[in-house]
Design a protein around this motif. Structure first.
Motif, PDB file in Angstrom:
ATOM      1  N   ALA A   1      91.088  52.556 -34.928  1.00 20.84           N
ATOM      2  CA  ALA A   1      91.112  51.094 -35.075  1.00 20.84           C
ATOM      3  C   ALA A   1      92.385  50.762 -35.842  1.00 20.84           C
ATOM      4  N   LEU A   2      93.510  50.865 -35.162  1.00 18.94           N
ATOM      5  CA  LEU A   2      94.801  50.805 -35.839  1.00 18.94           C
ATOM      6  C   LEU A   2      95.153  49.380 -36.232  1.00 18.94           C
ATOM      7  N   ALA A   3      95.382  49.194 -37.519  1.00 17.95           N
ATOM      8  CA  ALA A   3      95.913  47.944 -38.056  1.00 17.95           C
ATOM      9  C   ALA A   3      97.222  48.273 -38.759  1.00 17.95           C
ATOM     10  N   TYR A   4      98.086  47.273 -38.906  1.00 18.27           N
ATOM     11  CA  TYR A   4      99.356  47.516 -39.598  1.00 18.27           C
ATOM     12  C   TYR A   4      99.809  46.234 -40.274  1.00 18.27           C
ATOM     13  N   ALA A   5     100.365  46.413 -41.464  1.00 21.71           N
ATOM     14  CA  ALA A   5     100.810  45.281 -42.270  1.00 21.71           C
ATOM     15  C   ALA A   5     102.251  44.919 -41.923  1.00 21.71           C
ATOM     16  N   HIS A   6     102.544  43.616 -41.922  1.00 24.73           N
ATOM     17  CA  HIS A   6     103.920  43.186 -41.669  1.00 24.73           C
ATOM     18  C   HIS A   6     104.555  42.528 -42.896  1.00 24.73           C
ATOM     19  N   ARG A   7     103.823  42.522 -44.006  1.00 26.10           N
ATOM     20  CA  ARG A   7     104.366  41.982 -45.258  1.00 26.10           C
ATOM     21  C   ARG A   7     103.551  42.553 -46.415  1.00 26.10           C
ATOM     22  N   PRO A   8     104.065  42.436 -47.643  1.00 24.52           N
ATOM     23  CA  PRO A   8     103.295  42.931 -48.797  1.00 24.52           C
ATOM     24  C   PRO A   8     101.974  42.192 -48.945  1.00 24.52           C
ATOM     25  N   GLY A   9     101.009  42.877 -49.551  1.00 28.18           N
ATOM     26  CA  GLY A   9      99.741  42.248 -49.875  1.00 28.18           C
ATOM     27  C   GLY A   9      98.718  42.232 -48.759  1.00 28.18           C
ATOM     28  N   MET A  10      99.020  42.860 -47.620  1.00 28.02           N
ATOM     29  CA  MET A  10      98.096  42.852 -46.491  1.00 28.02           C
ATOM     30  C   MET A  10      97.326  44.149 -46.328  1.00 28.02           C
ATOM     31  N   ALA A  11      97.986  45.266 -46.596  1.00 29.32           N
ATOM     32  CA  ALA A  11      97.465  46.563 -46.174  1.00 29.32           C
ATOM     33  C   ALA A  11      96.111  46.884 -46.788  1.00 29.32           C
TER      34      ALA A  11
ATOM     35  N   GLU B   1      81.853  55.899 -32.968  1.00 28.65           N
ATOM     36  CA  GLU B   1      82.953  56.582 -32.290  1.00 28.65           C
ATOM     37  C   GLU B   1      84.308  56.352 -32.952  1.00 28.65           C
ATOM     38  N   CYS B   2      84.381  55.403 -33.865  1.00 22.41           N
ATOM     39  CA  CYS B   2      85.674  55.010 -34.438  1.00 22.41           C
ATOM     40  C   CYS B   2      86.094  55.939 -35.571  1.00 22.41           C
ATOM     41  N   LEU B   3      87.302  56.466 -35.477  1.00 23.78           N
ATOM     42  CA  LEU B   3      87.883  57.263 -36.551  1.00 23.78           C
ATOM     43  C   LEU B   3      88.258  56.341 -37.717  1.00 23.78           C
ATOM     44  N   PRO B   4      87.877  56.668 -38.925  1.00 24.00           N
ATOM     45  CA  PRO B   4      88.273  55.836 -40.076  1.00 24.00           C
ATOM     46  C   PRO B   4      89.799  55.730 -40.155  1.00 24.00           C
ATOM     47  N   SER B   5      90.294  54.498 -40.056  1.00 25.99           N
ATOM     48  CA  SER B   5      91.728  54.259 -39.888  1.00 25.99           C
ATOM     49  C   SER B   5      92.246  53.383 -41.023  1.00 25.99           C
ATOM     50  N   ALA B   6      93.527  53.541 -41.346  1.00 26.06           N
ATOM     51  CA  ALA B   6      94.109  52.787 -42.458  1.00 26.06           C
ATOM     52  C   ALA B   6      95.606  52.597 -42.216  1.00 26.06           C
ATOM     53  N   THR B   7      96.228  51.840 -43.102  1.00 29.94           N
ATOM     54  CA  THR B   7      97.656  51.561 -42.993  1.00 29.94           C
ATOM     55  C   THR B   7      98.252  51.466 -44.397  1.00 29.94           C
ATOM     56  N   PHE B   8      99.564  51.303 -44.472  1.00 36.87           N
ATOM     57  CA  PHE B   8     100.228  51.094 -45.762  1.00 36.87           C
ATOM     58  C   PHE B   8     101.562  50.397 -45.532  1.00 36.87           C
TER      59      PHE B   8
END
Length: 305
Positions: A78-88, A104-111
């Motif tokens: 479940a890929l998410a991605y931040a485009h500015r500070p304070g979102m991730a 079924e979803c792999l635990p997903s994260a961003t930075f």
């Protein structure tokens, strides 16, 4: 000529290969408000998108999960991605909770390069994050920035893969291309990176990174499809290297579901018509992700759906 595969025919296709299902490392699920904005961006185009395209699976979240289950996608991100500070950090809250509710979803994260990034990455790992995503074009940041050097080191130490959009599609950015990512790998040569879209259109350069660094892989997202071949065709001369990389565990299935202009089955059909052999398809569609992410326990958890 291989007949066009349909979504209804996908389960029979992977069963014919002797697989337990499909593992897709490049799937997107997002908070509703952010998802609406992303879909608007995809469908109306913009500076990074050109003309855009109609999203084939513009459906409620529950329907999309059921669609993946019906296709036989036993493990997906479940890929998410931040485009500015304070979102991730808040995105990680959402994606990790979504994975908790979706077997079924792999635990997903961003930075993102910002104060506190190492702390919230450690927190995400402590909560079970197994795959990360960063988007260097949308995020518009150089991956060699000092703020995230320790993050790369931590993920290399833990062996946690990062799906990274590093190539110059749909348009080049100031931080895209193989050089910035190559700089990170020079400092962290064991980092498990998964380069999205096979590095399209800089196929040669990203193939070389995958051949040079032991834990660099590539995902197939949108590659070889009719949509991609019209604008950025894959060079036929690279097919032998593509076959070798796949059989060496270096190529993983990715789709970009739901943000695609074609049925899910078309991505599989596009791989099949490369005629690289059933062993290659088995490796790309399940075995390589299984080896990277140890899907056996995950598949057991999701098999009841």
């Amino acid at each position: 000529m291989i007949p066009e595969l349909t979504d209804a025919g996908v389960p029979a296709w992977w069963r014919g290969l002797g697989l337990p299902g499909l593992a897709d490392v490049h799937v997107h699920f997002l908070p509703e408000r952010m998802e609406r904005r992303v879909w608007h961006h995809f469908e109306h185009g913009g500076p990074l998108m050109g003309k855009g395209w109609r999203i084939h699976y513009r459906l409620p979240v529950e329907v999309r999960v059921d669609r993946l289950r019906a296709l036989g996608v036993r493990a997906f991100s479940a890929l998410a991605y931040a485009h500015r500070p304070g979102m991730a950090e808040s995105l990680n809250e959402w994606t990790l909770d979504f994975a908790r509710r979706t077997a079924e979803c792999l635990p997903s994260a961003t930075f993102y390069p910002e104060p506190g990034v190492l702390g919230y990455v450690r927190d995400a790992l402590g909560r079970g994050a197994r795959i990360f995503k960063v988007h260097l074009q949308v995020g518009d940041f150089d991956p060699r920035r000092e703020e995230i050097d320790e993050v790369w080191g931590l993920l290399a130490e833990r062996g946690v893969p990062v799906v990274v959009h590093a190539s110059s599609i749909p348009l080049p950015g100031r931080c895209t291309g193989p050089v910035p990512v190559g700089g990170v790998l020079e400092r962290h040569p064991t980092l498990p990176l998964v380069v999205a879209h096979l590095g399209m259109p800089e196929y040669d350069e990203f193939f070389e990174l995958a051949e040079t660094f032991p834990n660099v892989r590539l995902d197939t997202t949108m590659t070889f499809t009719d949509f991609a071949e019209r604008g950025m065709p894959f060079p036929a001369r690279l097919r032998p290297r593509l076959r070798d990389l796949g059989l060496a565990g270096k190529v993983l299935l990715g789709s970009d579901f739901p943000n695609i202009p074609h049925p899910y089955a078309h991505q599989l059909h596009a791989l099949d018509r490369l005629d690289l052999g059933e062993d290659w398809l088995r490796a790309v569609c399940w075995n390589n992700a299984d080896n990277l992410l140890d899907l056996s326990a995950h598949y057991t958890r999701s098999a009841g759906h």
